[in-house]
Design an enzyme around this catalytic site. Structure first.
Site, short mmCIF file in Angstrom:
data_model
loop_
_atom_site.label_atom_id
_atom_site.label_comp_id
_atom_site.label_asym_id
_atom_site.label_seq_id
_atom_site.Cartn_x
_atom_site.Cartn_y
_atom_site.Cartn_z
N HIS A 107 0.82 -1.22 0.00
CA HIS A 107 0.00 0.00 0.00
C HIS A 107 0.85 1.27 0.00
O HIS A 107 0.35 2.35 -0.27
CB HIS A 107 -1.00 0.00 1.16
N ASP A 138 0.24 -7.54 1.39
CA ASP A 138 0.62 -6.13 1.57
C ASP A 138 2.13 -5.96 1.65
O ASP A 138 2.65 -5.26 2.52
CB ASP A 138 -0.05 -5.53 2.81
N SER A 221 4.49 3.08 7.63
CA SER A 221 4.26 1.82 6.92
C SER A 221 5.46 1.41 6.10
O SER A 221 6.06 2.21 5.40
CB SER A 221 3.05 1.94 6.00
#
Length: 369
Positions: A107, A138, A221
């Site tokens: 992402h 992911d 992230s």
């Protein structure tokens, strides 16, 4: 087993089944574990080219050693944590090998193919190109167009040996503040979390995630979750958001993809340019959530069955409504994904379903995603 449901991403919020965690926010967080980089303590076993792994458990420290241990981990690991600019979004990444491969969240890269990467303690931007993205877990790998002198590859630990209460550091670029470090502990292991697929999320359902109290914020992230042995034990990906606090992040509740999953996926991408063995169980169907007479989710309707897949071999057909997998009730497509996430290809289980108003149960040998 606790199962949390989350909506991914740099801007998205995640919804949790637990009342206290109704929404989750996927964000990049970096974890530092001692021994992660060259010079850290710990015996390393050969991994992918230019990368090393270790299965040695973290060693407890005396209280008086903590500050020095923190500082040593930061000095050794931070050079392996980078900031990634993908379009107009920022995230983090971890240097995977000495050839310039960087692992991050899918992402974070989104639909971009080209990126600007900034190494810790440097303002020089380096170009990078996507090798492959695997939204189902992911994870993604990008490669630097030019490998700078002194680039440090991180070392990854055995997430199967992570223990609740273990001290961890999170490193990344929260809110664009590069080379940031926070600390906390491992709060739990074995969490299964589902991201949403809106606001840039991948919709992935990820098993065995590491829950941590280390602060995780947007921009973290794709970073590293690291123990005091300097080994990366996870890639911080999601943070809980408490809607009763106006959408503020719920302090001390974040989730990292375990290092065992990270290295499995990244090794395949580096070697083959794509994932060739997902290790994820599948029924081999396309489905959709259906609602009952009370307008509540009531199962997963089979829209299409893959020829030769697990469901096909078990006699499940288009139009059937799946209501149970093994011991788990199935009410939505997400709950089916969560139930499959903790299984392995080749496992034997049962599937309960409705066909023309009649209930049936069949034995199924699960296939691979």
């Amino acid at each position: 087993m606790d199962v949390l449901r989350a909506r991914d991403a740099r801007r998205g919020r995640l919804r949790a089944r637990s009342p206290a965690l109704r929404r989750l926010l996927p964000v990049a967080v970096l974890a530092v574990v001692c021994g992660l980089l060259p010079g850290c303590s710990g015996d390393a076993a050969p991994g992918a080219a230019g990368r090393s792994t270790t299965a040695r458990a973290a060693v407890p420290l005396q209280p008086g050693d903590l500050q020095g241990a923190y500082q040593k981990v930061v000095r050794n690991v931070l050079p392996s944590v980078v900031q990634i600019q993908a379009g107009d979004h920022l995230g983090s990444g971890v240097v995977y090998d000495d050839r310039g491969h960087v692992v991050t969240n899918a992402h974070v890269v989104g639909n971009e193919q080209k990126f600007r990467v900034t190494i810790a303690n440097s303002e020089v931007e380096l170009g990078a190109t996507l090798v492959s993205s695997y939204p189902q877990q992911d994870l993604a790998v990008v490669k630097l167009d030019r490998v700078p002198d002194g680039l440090r590859a991180a070392r990854f630990g055995d997430s199967g040996k992570v223990e609740v209460g273990q001290i961890v550091l999170a490193m990344g670029s929260p809110l664009g503040l590069s080379s940031s470090v926070t600390e906390g502990i491992v709060s739990a292991t074995g969490r299964t979390v589902s991201e949403g697929n809106d606001d840039g999320g991948t919709g992935a359902t990820i098993a065995n995630m590491v829950q941590t109290s280390a602060a995780i914020n947007p921009g973290n992230s794709g970073g590293a979750l690291v123990g005091l042995d300097g080994l990366v034990i996870g890639i911080p990906t999601l943070a809980a958001v408490e809607p009763d606090l106006g959408g503020e992040a719920a302090p001390g509740i974040g989730f990292a993809i375990p290092s065992s999953t990270v290295t499995n996926i990244a090794d395949q991408i580096v070697k083959n340019g794509r994932v060739t063995d997902s290790g994820r169980a599948a029924l081999g169907i396309t489905g959709r959530t259906v609602v009952g007479g009370d307008f509540q989710p009531d199962g997963v309707a089979v829209v299409e069955v893959k020829d030769g897949g697990a469901a096909d071999q078990a006699g499940i057909r288009s139009g059937d409504v799946i209501t149970r997998l093994g011991d788990t009730d199935i009410t939505t497509l997400t709950s089916l994904s969560e139930a499959l996430a903790v299984e392995q290809p080749g496992d034997r289980t049962t599937v309960a379903y409705r066909r023309n108003g009649n209930s049936k149960t069949v034995a199924v040998t699960l296939g691979e995603l």
